[in-house]
Scaffold this motif. Structure first.
Motif, PDB file in Angstrom:
ATOM      1  N   ARG A   2    -134.273 -25.103  76.542  1.00  0.00           N
ATOM      2  CA  ARG A   2    -135.442 -24.373  77.040  1.00  0.00           C
ATOM      3  C   ARG A   2    -134.987 -23.007  77.530  1.00  0.00           C
ATOM      4  O   ARG A   2    -134.065 -22.902  78.344  1.00  0.00           O
ATOM      5  N   ASP A  28    -140.595 -20.244  77.402  1.00  0.00           N
ATOM      6  CA  ASP A  28    -141.673 -19.730  78.230  1.00  0.00           C
ATOM      7  C   ASP A  28    -141.598 -18.208  78.209  1.00  0.00           C
ATOM      8  O   ASP A  28    -140.530 -17.635  77.965  1.00  0.00           O
ATOM      9  N   ASP A 180    -142.773 -26.665  76.465  1.00  0.00           N
ATOM     10  CA  ASP A 180    -142.826 -25.429  77.237  1.00  0.00           C
ATOM     11  C   ASP A 180    -143.707 -25.619  78.464  1.00  0.00           C
ATOM     12  O   ASP A 180    -144.173 -26.724  78.753  1.00  0.00           O
TER      13      ASP A 180
END
Length: 231
Positions: A2, A28, A180
């Motif tokens: 991530r 993100d 996300d």
């Protein structure tokens, strides 16, 4: 994996996020420095991708704060500032890699994979456990020599489980690492994805469910401990 993308051009940021999603990398977006700092304070990211010239605290300031935090989070600066002096100052601020615009999304994904590998103490790019062979660069999975076709989300979940080396990973952590920030924390997406992944990998089931705790790679599949298709 991530990552946080700090980029003030909405179309570019969304294109990067969508392109990384195709590489099984969750991302993100922060369009300014204040949003970036807020997201960094509440989420756990593997890598930060920083544009240097953004509204609010600059990418340089964010890099300084990441370094000062002692988190060890790798930083990739993604910027139009392409002079040698710009690159030198970026590395002096603590950047681990520097990619100038325009760029190829595939190259960005490869650089992120390389940074993630270094972050994890130079673990080998091809990971193996309990008959599984996972190649994050080629996005290929084999079980006992048999190729297993996986969706992008299934691959992302399996990558997190394999990286835990048999340790238990909670559903919350899987949701955080493989989805996300828009993922619903009350969704049953993790359970559904794990169930489908378990079936793709075939019997004996290699993903064990630890009731009330999470999931793990069973290093002795079929030996009769917790697991099965539950959860």
């Amino acid at each position: 994996m991530r990552v946080l993308i700090v980029e003030d051009e909405p179309y570019l940021a969304e294109a990067i996020r969508d392109g990384l999603r195709l590489e099984a990398i969750a991302a993100d977006i922060a369009g300014d420095g204040d949003t970036a700092l807020e997201l960094l304070s509440i989420n756990t990211y593997d890598i930060a991708v920083l544009d240097r010239d953004i509204p609010g605290p600059s990418g340089d300031e964010i890099a300084k704060r990441i370094v000062a935090s002692g988190s060890g989070m790798p930083i990739l600066m993604l910027t139009a500032a392409d002079r040698l002096d710009d690159k030198a100052s970026g590395f002096e601020l603590g950047a681990d890699d520097y990619l100038t615009k325009p760029f190829e999304l595939r190259e960005l994904a490869l650089r992120l994979r390389a940074l993630d590998r270094r972050r994890a103490h130079n673990r080998p790019p091809v990971r193996q456990i309990a008959g599984l062979r996972l190649d994050p660069f080629r996005r290929e999975v084999y079980r006992d020599g048999r190729y297993v076709a996986l969706t992008r989300k299934q691959f992302a979940v399996l990558e997190v489980l394999v990286a835990a080396e048999g340790g238990v990973v909670s559903a919350e952590e899987l949701l955080e690492r493989a989805w996300d920030e828009n993922a619903d924390p009350f969704t049953n997406a993790v359970r559904i994805t794990v169930s489908a992944l378990r079936k793709r990998l075939g019997e004996p089931w290699i993903i064990a469910t630890v009731p009330g705790v999470g999931y793990r790679i069973d290093t002795q599949p079929g030996a009769g401990h917790e697991g099965g298709e539950r959860g």
